[in-house]
Design a protein around this motif. Sequence first.
Motif, mmCIF file in Angstrom:
data_model
loop_
_atom_site.group_PDB
_atom_site.id
_atom_site.type_symbol
_atom_site.label_atom_id
_atom_site.label_comp_id
_atom_site.label_asym_id
_atom_site.label_seq_id
_atom_site.Cartn_x
_atom_site.Cartn_y
_atom_site.Cartn_z
ATOM 1 N N CYS A 62 0.836 -1.208 0.000
ATOM 2 C CA CYS A 62 0.000 0.000 0.000
ATOM 3 C C CYS A 62 0.866 1.252 0.000
ATOM 4 N N GLN A 63 1.948 1.234 0.755
ATOM 5 C CA GLN A 63 2.841 2.380 0.802
ATOM 6 C C GLN A 63 3.506 2.642 -0.544
ATOM 7 N N SER A 64 3.856 1.564 -1.245
ATOM 8 C CA SER A 64 4.534 1.725 -2.525
ATOM 9 C C SER A 64 3.577 2.038 -3.671
ATOM 10 N N SER A 65 2.279 1.898 -3.436
ATOM 11 C CA SER A 65 1.294 2.175 -4.485
ATOM 12 C C SER A 65 1.015 3.669 -4.554
ATOM 13 N N ARG A 66 0.904 4.191 -5.772
ATOM 14 C CA ARG A 66 0.636 5.614 -5.950
ATOM 15 C C ARG A 66 -0.751 5.991 -5.441
ATOM 16 N N SER A 67 -1.748 5.180 -5.769
ATOM 17 C CA SER A 67 -3.120 5.440 -5.305
ATOM 18 C C SER A 67 -3.738 4.119 -4.872
ATOM 19 N N PRO A 68 -3.458 3.682 -3.631
ATOM 20 C CA PRO A 68 -3.932 2.367 -3.179
ATOM 21 C C PRO A 68 -5.445 2.228 -3.180
ATOM 22 N N ILE A 90 -4.796 -4.002 -4.677
ATOM 23 C CA ILE A 90 -4.749 -3.720 -3.235
ATOM 24 C C ILE A 90 -6.051 -4.130 -2.572
ATOM 25 N N TRP A 91 -7.178 -3.817 -3.197
ATOM 26 C CA TRP A 91 -8.472 -4.227 -2.644
ATOM 27 C C TRP A 91 -8.587 -5.746 -2.555
ATOM 28 N N MET A 92 -8.082 -6.437 -3.564
ATOM 29 C CA MET A 92 -8.191 -7.898 -3.567
ATOM 30 C C MET A 92 -7.395 -8.528 -2.433
ATOM 31 N N ILE A 93 -6.181 -8.046 -2.194
ATOM 32 C CA ILE A 93 -5.376 -8.685 -1.145
ATOM 33 C C ILE A 93 -5.964 -8.432 0.241
ATOM 34 N N TRP A 94 -6.523 -7.233 0.467
ATOM 35 C CA TRP A 94 -7.101 -6.962 1.787
ATOM 36 C C TRP A 94 -8.428 -7.693 1.983
ATOM 37 N N LEU A 95 -9.218 -7.820 0.929
ATOM 38 C CA LEU A 95 -10.445 -8.609 1.039
ATOM 39 C C LEU A 95 -10.137 -10.082 1.243
ATOM 40 N N GLU A 96 -9.074 -10.560 0.618
ATOM 41 C CA GLU A 96 -8.645 -11.950 0.828
ATOM 42 C C GLU A 96 -8.256 -12.181 2.279
ATOM 43 N N MET A 97 -7.533 -11.239 2.850
ATOM 44 C CA MET A 97 -7.142 -11.363 4.254
ATOM 45 C C MET A 97 -8.363 -11.305 5.174
ATOM 46 N N LEU A 130 -1.608 -16.424 -0.524
ATOM 47 C CA LEU A 130 -1.594 -14.965 -0.668
ATOM 48 C C LEU A 130 -0.209 -14.398 -0.394
ATOM 49 N N ASN A 131 0.456 -14.910 0.642
ATOM 50 C CA ASN A 131 1.821 -14.461 0.927
ATOM 51 C C ASN A 131 2.764 -14.783 -0.226
ATOM 52 N N ILE A 132 2.567 -15.929 -0.853
ATOM 53 C CA ILE A 132 3.381 -16.298 -2.013
ATOM 54 C C ILE A 132 3.150 -15.303 -3.153
ATOM 55 N N GLU A 133 1.895 -14.951 -3.388
ATOM 56 C CA GLU A 133 1.577 -14.030 -4.480
ATOM 57 C C GLU A 133 2.145 -12.635 -4.215
ATOM 58 N N MET A 134 2.051 -12.147 -2.986
ATOM 59 C CA MET A 134 2.594 -10.825 -2.684
ATOM 60 C C MET A 134 4.113 -10.826 -2.756
ATOM 61 N N THR A 135 4.739 -11.920 -2.318
ATOM 62 C CA THR A 135 6.192 -12.039 -2.457
ATOM 63 C C THR A 135 6.592 -12.057 -3.922
ATOM 64 N N MET A 136 5.804 -12.754 -4.746
ATOM 65 C CA MET A 136 6.058 -12.791 -6.174
ATOM 66 C C MET A 136 5.921 -11.403 -6.790
ATOM 67 N N ALA A 137 4.920 -10.655 -6.373
ATOM 68 C CA ALA A 137 4.731 -9.294 -6.889
ATOM 69 C C ALA A 137 5.917 -8.404 -6.522
ATOM 70 N N ASN A 138 6.423 -8.527 -5.295
ATOM 71 C CA ASN A 138 7.598 -7.757 -4.894
ATOM 72 C C ASN A 138 8.820 -8.134 -5.713
ATOM 73 N N LEU A 139 8.973 -9.428 -6.011
ATOM 74 C CA LEU A 139 10.113 -9.882 -6.799
ATOM 75 C C LEU A 139 10.034 -9.340 -8.222
ATOM 76 N N ILE A 140 8.843 -9.374 -8.818
ATOM 77 C CA ILE A 140 8.679 -8.833 -10.168
ATOM 78 C C ILE A 140 9.031 -7.348 -10.186
ATOM 79 N N LYS A 141 8.595 -6.624 -9.165
ATOM 80 C CA LYS A 141 8.885 -5.192 -9.101
ATOM 81 C C LYS A 141 10.381 -4.933 -8.964
ATOM 82 N N ARG A 142 11.065 -5.704 -8.104
ATOM 83 C CA ARG A 142 12.501 -5.512 -7.920
ATOM 84 C C ARG A 142 13.264 -5.806 -9.205
ATOM 85 N N ILE A 143 12.866 -6.863 -9.896
ATOM 86 C CA ILE A 143 13.560 -7.216 -11.140
ATOM 87 C C ILE A 143 13.334 -6.152 -12.205
ATOM 88 N N ALA A 144 12.105 -5.638 -12.281
ATOM 89 C CA ALA A 144 11.815 -4.608 -13.273
ATOM 90 C C ALA A 144 12.579 -3.324 -12.976
#
Length: 421
Positions: free
Chosen positions: A57-63, A69-76, A253-267
């Motif tokens: 959420c912090q790294s998102s321009r408009s969470p 962002i809505w999907m991960i919080w609703l999943e939780m 969900l933790n796997i997916e968020m970790t994957m999203a962070n990895l994609i962002k770091r690589i990009a």
Amino acid sequence: MDREWRPDVNTAPWGPFVGKGFKNESITHTDVAITCVVWLATLANLIIAGWLGYKQCQSSRSPLRSVYIWMIWLEMAASFIMGLMCFLYVMKCLRPSFYFFCTILTCWCIQVQLLLQIIINRIRLIVPDRRRSKMIMIATAAVVTGINISVFNIWIPARMQINHTYIFVNEIWDRIEKVLYLGIDAALNWYFLRVVKANLINNGLQKYNKLLRFNQRIIMLSLLMDVMIIAAMSIPNSFIYIQFHPLAYLVKLNIEMTMANLIKRIAVSSSRKAGRDNRARIASEFDSGNLSTSGHKSSATRAGTHARRSSLMELSNFGIKSASEREDRTVSFMPTGDQIKVTKDIHIQSDPIDGSEENVGEIVHAKGLQPGETSVVHSKSVDDLTEGGSVKSDYMRKEGDSDDETSLVIHQTKGTWTRLG
């Protein structure tokens, strides 16, 4: 451990749609122990998921506008509500009812739908064909919705013990739909691996090998969560396996968020390639009040004058001549990749002769203008900037002049040519 847990507590069902022969399953101390361990693991993964979600959420321009962002919080939220209600039910703090089972099943449907859409969202980051990725999203949502509707029509009547037919069908269909979800999850992850390899790695983006290797390893953990749910259905109490759903989907969900962070770091790491910092440094030096969008600005700009200039001469015939590079140039950095390797001074010479043809020859280095001489324009090179040179214009602009002209103006005063600025 086989003793019944809190046998004196009232667990009679309440509300509508309760079967006439409704009978509660006995809950033993073993069931309670399993439930407590699973619930603690669920809370631990929920904390990890909350932290990862907060960072994203912090790294998102408009969470608030981000569907991801809505999907991960609703999943939780769905996982927490489902886990808490299952835990309280096993602890005999909640009595069975249509509303209870409907809430459990609603949370489960949200879990399944959102998690698969989060996986598809990861695929859509890589797939270049937007139409295909959209079709995958729609087709997956349609299939999962159909399965969810069937579960609503079978699972709730079976839990309410309306008749033995629903109970028998639910015993079979409950396992089948878990296998279907396992197959959909495996297919989406396989497609992601295929797209990464075909569209990125095979096209020379070797940095995504890290993403491919990580996904190949972590996909097994994600699929094992589905296998864990299927295996938990063999527990004697047919309700205990539901407690494993929140744990499994929070791990996913933790796997997916970790994957999203990895994609962002690589990009983002692409900007750290050799030479990118140098190009950024050069660009920042050009980004000043002395430069226009495509060339030099004059000293009049530094004085705050923004009037445009009109040309005082007509270039009826011009020649661009080329010469060797300056030998006394100092190189401030070693060019690599697609950086500028060669810079040349280009001078535009205007001849007053009408009707002559354009000629291209060698550059004529003129140090200044004398009365009666042809105007010569000096250009700045990139190396001059990196060596601390100025990007100031050598000539004064007059009203009506263009910021983006490549030629500078020579002003004539009292019969003599004088360079201004």
